[in-house]
Design a protein around this motif. Structure first.
Motif, PDB file in Angstrom:
ATOM      1  N   ASP A 175     -16.512 -44.350 -14.561  1.00 51.31           N
ATOM      2  CA  ASP A 175     -16.731 -43.770 -15.920  1.00 51.31           C
ATOM      3  C   ASP A 175     -18.242 -43.598 -16.428  1.00 51.31           C
ATOM      4  O   ASP A 175     -18.444 -42.847 -17.494  1.00 51.31           O
ATOM      5  CB  ASP A 175     -15.998 -44.111 -17.358  1.00 51.31           C
ATOM      6  CG  ASP A 175     -14.026 -43.708 -16.336  1.00 51.31           C
ATOM      7  OD1 ASP A 175     -13.700 -42.959 -15.934  1.00 51.31           O
ATOM      8  OD2 ASP A 175     -13.218 -44.588 -16.795  1.00 51.31           O
ATOM      9  N   HIS A 176     -18.795 -44.819 -16.250  1.00 47.59           N
ATOM     10  CA  HIS A 176     -20.368 -45.055 -16.370  1.00 47.59           C
ATOM     11  C   HIS A 176     -20.531 -44.969 -17.964  1.00 47.59           C
ATOM     12  O   HIS A 176     -21.256 -44.441 -18.700  1.00 47.59           O
ATOM     13  CB  HIS A 176     -20.798 -43.830 -15.796  1.00 47.59           C
ATOM     14  CG  HIS A 176     -22.832 -44.721 -15.949  1.00 47.59           C
ATOM     15  ND1 HIS A 176     -23.238 -45.926 -15.598  1.00 47.59           N
ATOM     16  CD2 HIS A 176     -23.441 -43.959 -16.399  1.00 47.59           C
ATOM     17  CE1 HIS A 176     -23.984 -46.145 -15.711  1.00 47.59           C
ATOM     18  NE2 HIS A 176     -24.517 -44.691 -16.134  1.00 47.59           N
ATOM     19  N   ASN A 177     -19.410 -45.182 -19.207  1.00 47.20           N
ATOM     20  CA  ASN A 177     -19.471 -44.989 -20.567  1.00 47.20           C
ATOM     21  C   ASN A 177     -18.051 -46.064 -21.230  1.00 47.20           C
ATOM     22  O   ASN A 177     -16.981 -46.500 -20.652  1.00 47.20           O
ATOM     23  CB  ASN A 177     -18.570 -43.351 -20.414  1.00 47.20           C
ATOM     24  CG  ASN A 177     -18.486 -43.024 -22.129  1.00 47.20           C
ATOM     25  OD1 ASN A 177     -19.267 -43.779 -22.314  1.00 47.20           O
ATOM     26  ND2 ASN A 177     -17.331 -43.312 -22.499  1.00 47.20           N
ATOM     27  N   PHE A 178     -18.508 -46.480 -21.438  1.00 50.15           N
ATOM     28  CA  PHE A 178     -17.751 -47.599 -22.475  1.00 50.15           C
ATOM     29  C   PHE A 178     -17.422 -47.278 -23.939  1.00 50.15           C
ATOM     30  O   PHE A 178     -18.730 -46.576 -24.492  1.00 50.15           O
ATOM     31  CB  PHE A 178     -18.125 -48.992 -22.399  1.00 50.15           C
ATOM     32  CG  PHE A 178     -17.667 -49.403 -21.180  1.00 50.15           C
ATOM     33  CD1 PHE A 178     -16.539 -50.817 -20.843  1.00 50.15           C
ATOM     34  CD2 PHE A 178     -18.355 -49.381 -19.530  1.00 50.15           C
ATOM     35  CE1 PHE A 178     -16.437 -51.060 -19.795  1.00 50.15           C
ATOM     36  CE2 PHE A 178     -18.067 -50.062 -18.649  1.00 50.15           C
ATOM     37  CZ  PHE A 178     -16.940 -50.549 -18.645  1.00 50.15           C
ATOM     38  N   VAL A 179     -16.466 -47.450 -24.484  1.00 52.06           N
ATOM     39  CA  VAL A 179     -16.811 -46.929 -25.854  1.00 52.06           C
ATOM     40  C   VAL A 179     -16.468 -48.181 -26.556  1.00 52.06           C
ATOM     41  O   VAL A 179     -17.546 -48.471 -27.768  1.00 52.06           O
ATOM     42  CB  VAL A 179     -14.875 -47.452 -26.215  1.00 52.06           C
ATOM     43  CG1 VAL A 179     -14.477 -47.296 -27.930  1.00 52.06           C
ATOM     44  CG2 VAL A 179     -13.850 -45.591 -25.014  1.00 52.06           C
ATOM     45  N   LYS A 204     -19.472 -50.884 -28.140  1.00 51.81           N
ATOM     46  CA  LYS A 204     -20.785 -51.093 -27.808  1.00 51.81           C
ATOM     47  C   LYS A 204     -21.133 -52.365 -28.404  1.00 51.81           C
ATOM     48  O   LYS A 204     -20.932 -52.706 -28.962  1.00 51.81           O
ATOM     49  CB  LYS A 204     -20.895 -49.906 -28.608  1.00 51.81           C
ATOM     50  CG  LYS A 204     -21.210 -48.386 -28.795  1.00 51.81           C
ATOM     51  CD  LYS A 204     -21.023 -47.841 -26.947  1.00 51.81           C
ATOM     52  CE  LYS A 204     -21.071 -46.353 -27.245  1.00 51.81           C
ATOM     53  NZ  LYS A 204     -20.939 -45.716 -25.723  1.00 51.81           N
ATOM     54  N   ASN A 253     -11.432 -49.242 -23.089  1.00 49.73           N
ATOM     55  CA  ASN A 253     -12.763 -49.056 -22.032  1.00 49.73           C
ATOM     56  C   ASN A 253     -12.053 -48.828 -20.325  1.00 49.73           C
ATOM     57  O   ASN A 253     -13.140 -48.831 -19.472  1.00 49.73           O
ATOM     58  CB  ASN A 253     -13.502 -50.138 -22.064  1.00 49.73           C
ATOM     59  CG  ASN A 253     -14.087 -50.114 -23.193  1.00 49.73           C
ATOM     60  OD1 ASN A 253     -14.886 -49.204 -23.537  1.00 49.73           O
ATOM     61  ND2 ASN A 253     -14.026 -51.331 -23.770  1.00 49.73           N
ATOM     62  N   LEU A 285     -25.174 -51.044 -18.889  1.00 46.17           N
ATOM     63  CA  LEU A 285     -25.369 -49.758 -17.848  1.00 46.17           C
ATOM     64  C   LEU A 285     -26.698 -48.586 -17.516  1.00 46.17           C
ATOM     65  O   LEU A 285     -27.002 -48.813 -16.304  1.00 46.17           O
ATOM     66  CB  LEU A 285     -24.948 -48.077 -19.049  1.00 46.17           C
ATOM     67  CG  LEU A 285     -23.462 -48.661 -19.258  1.00 46.17           C
ATOM     68  CD1 LEU A 285     -22.613 -47.647 -20.524  1.00 46.17           C
ATOM     69  CD2 LEU A 285     -22.357 -48.529 -17.628  1.00 46.17           C
ATOM     70  N   GLU A 306     -27.504 -48.018 -13.830  1.00 41.82           N
ATOM     71  CA  GLU A 306     -27.795 -46.573 -12.699  1.00 41.82           C
ATOM     72  C   GLU A 306     -29.659 -46.637 -12.721  1.00 41.82           C
ATOM     73  O   GLU A 306     -29.241 -45.987 -11.779  1.00 41.82           O
ATOM     74  CB  GLU A 306     -28.350 -45.832 -14.890  1.00 41.82           C
ATOM     75  CG  GLU A 306     -27.930 -44.509 -14.300  1.00 41.82           C
ATOM     76  CD  GLU A 306     -28.249 -43.416 -15.987  1.00 41.82           C
ATOM     77  OE1 GLU A 306     -28.739 -42.446 -15.493  1.00 41.82           O
ATOM     78  OE2 GLU A 306     -27.310 -43.299 -16.304  1.00 41.82           O
ATOM     79  N   GLY A 341     -16.518 -38.839 -15.350  1.00 40.09           N
ATOM     80  CA  GLY A 341     -16.986 -39.553 -15.842  1.00 40.09           C
ATOM     81  C   GLY A 341     -18.619 -39.181 -16.211  1.00 40.09           C
ATOM     82  O   GLY A 341     -19.057 -38.147 -16.196  1.00 40.09           O
ATOM     83  N   LYS A 342     -19.068 -40.195 -16.539  1.00 40.23           N
ATOM     84  CA  LYS A 342     -21.144 -39.898 -17.347  1.00 40.23           C
ATOM     85  C   LYS A 342     -21.442 -39.759 -16.562  1.00 40.23           C
ATOM     86  O   LYS A 342     -22.610 -39.760 -17.037  1.00 40.23           O
ATOM     87  CB  LYS A 342     -20.774 -40.913 -18.680  1.00 40.23           C
ATOM     88  CG  LYS A 342     -20.050 -40.295 -19.745  1.00 40.23           C
ATOM     89  CD  LYS A 342     -19.490 -38.679 -20.467  1.00 40.23           C
ATOM     90  CE  LYS A 342     -18.334 -38.871 -22.100  1.00 40.23           C
ATOM     91  NZ  LYS A 342     -18.131 -38.053 -21.794  1.00 40.23           N
ATOM     92  N   THR A 362     -24.605 -38.866 -13.821  1.00 35.64           N
ATOM     93  CA  THR A 362     -25.661 -38.053 -13.517  1.00 35.64           C
ATOM     94  C   THR A 362     -25.964 -38.014 -12.258  1.00 35.64           C
ATOM     95  O   THR A 362     -27.118 -37.223 -12.427  1.00 35.64           O
ATOM     96  CB  THR A 362     -25.941 -37.148 -15.034  1.00 35.64           C
ATOM     97  OG1 THR A 362     -26.743 -38.056 -15.058  1.00 35.64           O
ATOM     98  CG2 THR A 362     -24.863 -37.484 -15.733  1.00 35.64           C
TER      99      THR A 362
END
Length: 97
Positions: free
Chosen positions: A16-20, A22, A37, A55, A59, A83-84, A86
């Motif tokens: 997903d490369h994304n977490f709610v 923070k 998440n 992240l 990356e 997923g985020k 790129t």
């Protein structure tokens, strides 16, 4: 690991490369209830201690992997739905079956 095992094509699923949630990377927090998440709300139950993701560093590592694979004529593709990430070319998850 996939690179060292010699795979010509690697397909990522579920990155997903994304977490709610923070906060500062690698900071330890305690889950307060349902986990927003992950794929299941009880993935980390209430009271579970875990570290927030880094992240940005992840990356950087993905970019290094892409460089290594590409230099050897191999590829990494991303079939994660929604997923985020790129860094890698996207492919349709359903096209894999």
């Amino acid at each position: 690991m996939a690179y060292h095992m010699g795979f010509e094509k690697v397909i990522l699923i579920g990155v997903d490369h994304n977490f709610v949630t923070k906060g500062d990377a690698n900071k330890t927090i305690t889950s307060q209830g349902d986990d927003p998440n992950h794929f299941a709300p009880n993935y980390f139950g209430k009271g579970f201690k875990w570290q927030l993701p880094d992240l940005e560093t992840s990356e950087r590592a993905y970019r290094m992997a892409k460089t290594a694979f590409t230099a050897d004529g191999r590829e990494v593709l991303d079939a994660t739905i929604g997923g985020k990430l790129t860094v890698f070319p996207k492919i349709d998850y359903l096209s894999l079956f």
